[in-house]
Design a protein around this motif. Structure first.
Motif, PDB file in Angstrom:
ATOM      1  N   LEU A  60       0.797  -1.226   0.000  1.00 48.93           N
ATOM      2  CA  LEU A  60       0.000   0.000   0.000  1.00 48.93           C
ATOM      3  C   LEU A  60       0.830   1.277   0.000  1.00 48.93           C
ATOM      4  O   LEU A  60       0.268   2.378  -0.023  1.00 48.93           O
ATOM      5  N   TYR A  61       2.144   1.158   0.053  1.00 49.94           N
ATOM      6  CA  TYR A  61       2.981   2.347   0.206  1.00 49.94           C
ATOM      7  C   TYR A  61       2.711   3.371  -0.896  1.00 49.94           C
ATOM      8  O   TYR A  61       2.346   4.521  -0.632  1.00 49.94           O
ATOM      9  N   GLU A  62       2.855   2.957  -2.138  1.00 51.46           N
ATOM     10  CA  GLU A  62       2.646   3.893  -3.245  1.00 51.46           C
ATOM     11  C   GLU A  62       1.196   4.348  -3.311  1.00 51.46           C
ATOM     12  O   GLU A  62       0.910   5.522  -3.605  1.00 51.46           O
ATOM     13  N   THR A  63       0.261   3.471  -3.002  1.00 47.73           N
ATOM     14  CA  THR A  63      -1.156   3.791  -3.075  1.00 47.73           C
ATOM     15  C   THR A  63      -1.529   4.928  -2.121  1.00 47.73           C
ATOM     16  O   THR A  63      -2.191   5.898  -2.516  1.00 47.73           O
ATOM     17  N   VAL A  64      -1.095   4.822  -0.857  1.00 50.01           N
ATOM     18  CA  VAL A  64      -1.497   5.854   0.107  1.00 50.01           C
ATOM     19  C   VAL A  64      -0.758   7.169  -0.157  1.00 50.01           C
ATOM     20  O   VAL A  64      -1.327   8.254   0.035  1.00 50.01           O
ATOM     21  N   LEU A  65       0.476   7.080  -0.626  1.00 51.59           N
ATOM     22  CA  LEU A  65       1.181   8.315  -0.984  1.00 51.59           C
ATOM     23  C   LEU A  65       0.482   9.009  -2.142  1.00 51.59           C
ATOM     24  O   LEU A  65       0.317  10.231  -2.148  1.00 51.59           O
ATOM     25  N   ARG A  66       0.049   8.236  -3.128  1.00 49.42           N
ATOM     26  CA  ARG A  66      -0.612   8.820  -4.294  1.00 49.42           C
ATOM     27  C   ARG A  66      -1.940   9.472  -3.903  1.00 49.42           C
ATOM     28  O   ARG A  66      -2.237  10.594  -4.328  1.00 49.42           O
ATOM     29  N   MET A  67      -2.726   8.790  -3.087  1.00 47.84           N
ATOM     30  CA  MET A  67      -4.029   9.349  -2.678  1.00 47.84           C
ATOM     31  C   MET A  67      -3.863  10.674  -1.964  1.00 47.84           C
ATOM     32  O   MET A  67      -4.587  11.646  -2.235  1.00 47.84           O
ATOM     33  N   ALA A  68      -2.914  10.721  -1.033  1.00 45.64           N
ATOM     34  CA  ALA A  68      -2.705  11.964  -0.286  1.00 45.64           C
ATOM     35  C   ALA A  68      -2.261  13.081  -1.216  1.00 45.64           C
ATOM     36  O   ALA A  68      -2.752  14.215  -1.121  1.00 45.64           O
TER      37      ALA A  68
END
Length: 356
Positions: A71-79
């Motif tokens: 989820l690292y890239e996913t949560v960074l992208r959403m924010a």
């Protein structure tokens, strides 16, 4: 690859002092990412007046990097998407948490850079096998890519003790823009401040508190040393804090009030009382009574009560509120009603939870 630096406007804001909440992770009852509430959290921090967010840090749960979650890239992208969509009319710094050995740290830095982040918070936790020199070289490599915020993490939650010489060399690394001091120890906090003051780069590095047990007092503290016959002073200007992931609007107001107090010729004794009131709340949220086991669920519990999260679930099912922790949160809510921002959240919650 050319080195990325902070813009002049962001650099000025960072040096002046910002509220930077450490961004939590929103999960549903199946411990899967709750995208709607994850995005709502970012909208809350922007709307609260915060000066930035830190994503992929301890409060976001280090397990987001595990292959089974990925989820690292996913949560960074959403924010990043939510900040960009909100387009705040003030400097707003996007900080990505970066950890692990040099290869992992550089890979995560590249991810953050590609998503438009402004700086990385470089953790040195879990690297006890590396020498101080090896950690300094790792920092130099990351700083050649993008701005670095150093991180002195307390040993009780995975950090380690560093020498004064380490921080002295750390401060000399080009593109180190700030240091988050969070050893929960006055002696070790002093080591960092003294090291930065002795560096020729001292005016380029902002001191930020991560000492959740001493937030207000840190923000009122200026360190002063005689260096080569000249008085050198550095102020702790802001905070990058998990504590500020909740009641954020009130944290923003608090920092502005502190900035005004710093300009006064004398500090009121009332600030010492304010300091322990905030620390009392932090004890309920962060669970030092049980060695911080409930620190992430404690943050989640406050956000759940406000409606921003559905529950206190963590990726690690063993992370949950400690016995008596919910009652402690009840107590500080009743004791310090002026510190919560429940009314602000309630007035905007529907808007934040709405899909764009």
């Amino acid at each position: 690859m050319a080195t990325v630096y902070l813009s002049a406007k962001l650099n000025e804001a960072l040096l002046d002092g910002l509220v930077i909440p450490a961004h939590p992770l929103a999960l549903d009852e199946n411990r899967k990412l709750d995208e709607r509430r994850q995005r709502a959290l970012t909208r809350y921090y922007v709307a609260s007046g915060a000066g930035g967010i830190a994503v992929g840090v301890h409060s976001t749960q280090f397990e987001i990097r595990d292959p089974e979650h990925n989820l690292y890239e996913t949560v960074l992208r959403m924010a990043a998407e939510e900040v960009d969509a909100a387009a705040p009319d003030r400097p707003f710094i996007k900080v990505a948490g970066v950890c692990g050995p040099a290869e992992q740290a550089l890979r995560e830095t590249a991810t953050a850079l590609g998503l438009g982040y402004d700086a990385v918070l470089l953790s040195m936790g879990g690297l006890g096998q590396l020498t101080e020199e090896a950690l300094l070289e790792r920092t130099r490599q990351v700083a050649q890519m993008m701005p670095v915020i150093g991180f002195y993490l307390q040993p009780s939650v995975g950090g380690r003790i560093f020498s004064y010489a380490f921080w002295r060399a750390f401060a000399d690394i080009p593109n180190v823009v700030a240091i988050k001091m969070a050893p929960f120890n006055r002696y070790q906090t002093l080591d960092v401040a003294r090291a930065v003051c002795h560096s020729a780069r001292r005016d380029e590095i902002a001191l930020y508190t991560g000492n959740d047990d001493n937030i207000v007092a840190d923000l009122l503290t200026a360190y002063r040393f005689d260096i080569d016959g000249k008085t050198v002073e550095k102020q702790v200007v802001g905070g990058l804090l998990g504590h500020w992931a909740v009641w954020t609007q009130k944290a923003v107001a608090l920092l502005e009030e502190i900035k005004a107090a710093r300009r006064e010729p004398a500090i009121s004794m009332e600030w010492l009382t304010r300091n322990v009131q905030v620390t009392d709340c932090n004890a309920a949220f962060f669970d030092p009574a049980h060695q911080f086991v409930g620190c992430i669920p404690g943050i989640h519990e406050v956000l759940r009560r406000q409606g921003l999260l559905q529950g206190t679930w963590c990726l690690n099912p063993h992370e949950r509120l400690s016995p008596g922790q919910a009652e402690e949160i009840d107590r500080v809510y009743a004791q310090y009603p002026e510190l919560n921002d429940d009314a602000f959240v309630a007035s905007h919650l529907e808007e934040w939870l709405r899909a764009r």
